[in-house]
Write a protein that holds these residues in place. Structure first.
Motif, PDB file in Angstrom:
ATOM      1  N   VAL A 161      -3.145  11.552  -5.678  1.00  0.00           N
ATOM      2  CA  VAL A 161      -3.909  11.935  -4.493  1.00  0.00           C
ATOM      3  C   VAL A 161      -4.923  10.826  -4.243  1.00  0.00           C
ATOM      4  O   VAL A 161      -5.548  10.322  -5.182  1.00  0.00           O
ATOM      5  N   ALA A 162      -5.105  10.454  -2.974  1.00  0.00           N
ATOM      6  CA  ALA A 162      -5.967   9.319  -2.626  1.00  0.00           C
ATOM      7  C   ALA A 162      -7.375   9.460  -3.185  1.00  0.00           C
ATOM      8  O   ALA A 162      -7.961   8.481  -3.651  1.00  0.00           O
ATOM      9  N   ASP A 163      -7.937  10.653  -3.185  1.00  0.00           N
ATOM     10  CA  ASP A 163      -9.310  10.846  -3.667  1.00  0.00           C
ATOM     11  C   ASP A 163      -9.445  10.615  -5.172  1.00  0.00           C
ATOM     12  O   ASP A 163     -10.537  10.306  -5.650  1.00  0.00           O
ATOM     13  N   TYR A 164      -8.375  10.783  -5.922  1.00  0.00           N
ATOM     14  CA  TYR A 164      -8.432  10.670  -7.385  1.00  0.00           C
ATOM     15  C   TYR A 164      -7.518   9.572  -7.924  1.00  0.00           C
ATOM     16  O   TYR A 164      -7.258   9.524  -9.112  1.00  0.00           O
ATOM     17  N   ASP A 201      -7.940  11.834 -18.953  1.00  0.00           N
ATOM     18  CA  ASP A 201      -7.813  10.404 -19.228  1.00  0.00           C
ATOM     19  C   ASP A 201      -9.121   9.841 -19.783  1.00  0.00           C
ATOM     20  O   ASP A 201      -9.109   9.067 -20.743  1.00  0.00           O
ATOM     21  N   LEU A 202     -10.245  10.235 -19.202  1.00  0.00           N
ATOM     22  CA  LEU A 202     -11.544   9.788 -19.698  1.00  0.00           C
ATOM     23  C   LEU A 202     -11.751  10.236 -21.142  1.00  0.00           C
ATOM     24  O   LEU A 202     -12.232   9.481 -21.979  1.00  0.00           O
ATOM     25  N   GLY A 203     -11.338  11.466 -21.451  1.00  0.00           N
ATOM     26  CA  GLY A 203     -11.443  11.964 -22.826  1.00  0.00           C
ATOM     27  C   GLY A 203     -10.615  11.136 -23.799  1.00  0.00           C
ATOM     28  O   GLY A 203     -11.029  10.896 -24.930  1.00  0.00           O
ATOM     29  N   GLN A 204      -9.452  10.687 -23.357  1.00  0.00           N
ATOM     30  CA  GLN A 204      -8.623   9.825 -24.204  1.00  0.00           C
ATOM     31  C   GLN A 204      -9.322   8.508 -24.487  1.00  0.00           C
ATOM     32  O   GLN A 204      -9.297   8.005 -25.608  1.00  0.00           O
ATOM     33  N   TRP A 205      -9.960   7.924 -23.465  1.00  0.00           N
ATOM     34  CA  TRP A 205     -10.680   6.665 -23.654  1.00  0.00           C
ATOM     35  C   TRP A 205     -11.858   6.853 -24.598  1.00  0.00           C
ATOM     36  O   TRP A 205     -12.059   6.060 -25.519  1.00  0.00           O
ATOM     37  N   LEU A 206     -12.657   7.896 -24.355  1.00  0.00           N
ATOM     38  CA  LEU A 206     -13.857   8.098 -25.163  1.00  0.00           C
ATOM     39  C   LEU A 206     -13.534   8.512 -26.598  1.00  0.00           C
ATOM     40  O   LEU A 206     -14.277   8.200 -27.514  1.00  0.00           O
ATOM     41  N   ILE A 210       0.840  -1.199   0.000  1.00  0.00           N
ATOM     42  CA  ILE A 210       0.000   0.000   0.000  1.00  0.00           C
ATOM     43  C   ILE A 210       0.871   1.244   0.000  1.00  0.00           C
ATOM     44  O   ILE A 210       0.557   2.236  -0.643  1.00  0.00           O
ATOM     45  N   ALA A 211       2.006   1.182   0.701  1.00  0.00           N
ATOM     46  CA  ALA A 211       2.911   2.327   0.750  1.00  0.00           C
ATOM     47  C   ALA A 211       3.424   2.665  -0.645  1.00  0.00           C
ATOM     48  O   ALA A 211       3.536   3.838  -1.010  1.00  0.00           O
ATOM     49  N   LYS A 212       3.699   1.643  -1.447  1.00  0.00           N
ATOM     50  CA  LYS A 212       4.180   1.881  -2.809  1.00  0.00           C
ATOM     51  C   LYS A 212       3.072   2.508  -3.653  1.00  0.00           C
ATOM     52  O   LYS A 212       3.329   3.390  -4.467  1.00  0.00           O
ATOM     53  N   ALA A 213       1.840   2.087  -3.451  1.00  0.00           N
ATOM     54  CA  ALA A 213       0.708   2.651  -4.193  1.00  0.00           C
ATOM     55  C   ALA A 213       0.512   4.121  -3.853  1.00  0.00           C
ATOM     56  O   ALA A 213       0.152   4.928  -4.708  1.00  0.00           O
ATOM     57  N   ARG A 214       0.750   4.480  -2.621  1.00  0.00           N
ATOM     58  CA  ARG A 214       0.603   5.880  -2.205  1.00  0.00           C
ATOM     59  C   ARG A 214       1.673   6.763  -2.811  1.00  0.00           C
ATOM     60  O   ARG A 214       1.478   7.963  -2.934  1.00  0.00           O
ATOM     61  N   ARG A 215       2.804   6.186  -3.164  1.00  0.00           N
ATOM     62  CA  ARG A 215       3.895   6.959  -3.752  1.00  0.00           C
ATOM     63  C   ARG A 215       3.811   7.021  -5.277  1.00  0.00           C
ATOM     64  O   ARG A 215       4.664   7.599  -5.912  1.00  0.00           O
ATOM     65  N   SER A 216       2.785   6.431  -5.850  1.00  0.00           N
ATOM     66  CA  SER A 216       2.708   6.397  -7.311  1.00  0.00           C
ATOM     67  C   SER A 216       2.469   7.788  -7.875  1.00  0.00           C
ATOM     68  O   SER A 216       2.014   8.691  -7.180  1.00  0.00           O
ATOM     69  N   SER A 217       2.772   7.934  -9.142  1.00  0.00           N
ATOM     70  CA  SER A 217       2.602   9.232  -9.779  1.00  0.00           C
ATOM     71  C   SER A 217       1.449   9.192 -10.777  1.00  0.00           C
ATOM     72  O   SER A 217       1.065   8.129 -11.271  1.00  0.00           O
ATOM     73  N   CYS A 218       0.913  10.346 -11.053  1.00  0.00           N
ATOM     74  CA  CYS A 218      -0.198  10.497 -11.985  1.00  0.00           C
ATOM     75  C   CYS A 218       0.247  10.078 -13.385  1.00  0.00           C
ATOM     76  O   CYS A 218       1.292  10.520 -13.860  1.00  0.00           O
ATOM     77  N   PRO A 219      -0.514   9.228 -14.078  1.00  0.00           N
ATOM     78  CA  PRO A 219      -0.102   8.793 -15.411  1.00  0.00           C
ATOM     79  C   PRO A 219      -0.199   9.903 -16.465  1.00  0.00           C
ATOM     80  O   PRO A 219       0.399   9.785 -17.520  1.00  0.00           O
ATOM     81  N   ILE A 220      -0.902  10.985 -16.171  1.00  0.00           N
ATOM     82  CA  ILE A 220      -1.045  12.078 -17.128  1.00  0.00           C
ATOM     83  C   ILE A 220       0.074  13.106 -16.984  1.00  0.00           C
ATOM     84  O   ILE A 220       0.759  13.439 -17.939  1.00  0.00           O
ATOM     85  N   CYS A 221       0.267  13.626 -15.755  1.00  0.00           N
ATOM     86  CA  CYS A 221       1.231  14.720 -15.565  1.00  0.00           C
ATOM     87  C   CYS A 221       2.443  14.349 -14.713  1.00  0.00           C
ATOM     88  O   CYS A 221       3.334  15.163 -14.526  1.00  0.00           O
ATOM     89  N   LYS A 222       2.458  13.142 -14.168  1.00  0.00           N
ATOM     90  CA  LYS A 222       3.574  12.600 -13.374  1.00  0.00           C
ATOM     91  C   LYS A 222       3.725  13.237 -11.989  1.00  0.00           C
ATOM     92  O   LYS A 222       4.710  13.012 -11.315  1.00  0.00           O
ATOM     93  N   LYS A 223       2.754  14.040 -11.531  1.00  0.00           N
ATOM     94  CA  LYS A 223       2.778  14.561 -10.168  1.00  0.00           C
ATOM     95  C   LYS A 223       2.366  13.424  -9.231  1.00  0.00           C
ATOM     96  O   LYS A 223       1.770  12.440  -9.666  1.00  0.00           O
ATOM     97  N   PRO A 224       2.638  13.547  -7.934  1.00  0.00           N
ATOM     98  CA  PRO A 224       2.213  12.496  -6.995  1.00  0.00           C
ATOM     99  C   PRO A 224       0.693  12.339  -7.003  1.00  0.00           C
ATOM    100  O   PRO A 224      -0.046  13.322  -7.074  1.00  0.00           O
ATOM    101  N   ARG A 272      -8.863  17.224 -13.012  1.00  0.00           N
ATOM    102  CA  ARG A 272      -8.479  17.598 -14.384  1.00  0.00           C
ATOM    103  C   ARG A 272      -7.804  16.427 -15.097  1.00  0.00           C
ATOM    104  O   ARG A 272      -8.180  16.073 -16.218  1.00  0.00           O
ATOM    105  N   CYS A 273      -6.837  15.795 -14.452  1.00  0.00           N
ATOM    106  CA  CYS A 273      -6.135  14.667 -15.073  1.00  0.00           C
ATOM    107  C   CYS A 273      -7.077  13.478 -15.255  1.00  0.00           C
ATOM    108  O   CYS A 273      -6.990  12.759 -16.245  1.00  0.00           O
ATOM    109  N   LYS A 274      -7.981  13.292 -14.310  1.00  0.00           N
ATOM    110  CA  LYS A 274      -8.962  12.218 -14.420  1.00  0.00           C
ATOM    111  C   LYS A 274      -9.859  12.428 -15.639  1.00  0.00           C
ATOM    112  O   LYS A 274     -10.134  11.501 -16.403  1.00  0.00           O
TER     113      LYS A 274
END
Length: 72
Positions: free
Chosen positions: A23-26, A38-43, A7-21, A33-35
Motif C-alpha cells: 500500500v502506498a502509505d506503508y 519488520d521494525l521488531g526484527q531489526w531491533l 514506478i508501475a512495477k513498484a506499485r505492484r510489489s508485494s509486502c516482504p512480510i506477508c506477501k500481500k500487495p 502491522r507488517c511495518k
C-alpha cells in the motif's frame, strides 16, 4: 541495455512480510502491522549476517558484566 525500474512495477510489489500487495502509505509494506513486525526484527537482531569472525578477548571481557556484590 539496463533494466529501468518503473514506478508501475513498484506499485505492484508485494509486502516482504506477508506477501500481500503493498500500500502506498506503508510502502513497501501492506499495513502498519507488517511495518511494526519488520521494525521488531531489526531491533531484535533478527536481520543479521553470519560471520566467521571470532571476537577478541577484550570484546568478550567487555561483554561480560560482573554483578556488584550485595553489601549488607
Amino acid at each position: 541495455m539496463a533494466e529501468v525500474y518503473s514506478i508501475a512495477k513498484a506499485r505492484r510489489s508485494s509486502c516482504p512480510i506477508c506477501k500481500k500487495p503493498s500500500v502506498a502509505d506503508y510502502r513497501p509494506f501492506c499495513s502498519p502491522r507488517c511495518k511494526t513486525l519488520d521494525l521488531g526484527q531489526w531491533l531484535g537482531g533478527g536481520y543479521r549476517l553470519p560471520t566467521e569472525e571470532v571476537p577478541e578477548e577484550a570484546e568478550l571481557e567487555a561483554g561480560l558484566q560482573e554483578r556488584p556484590e550485595d553489601e549488607t
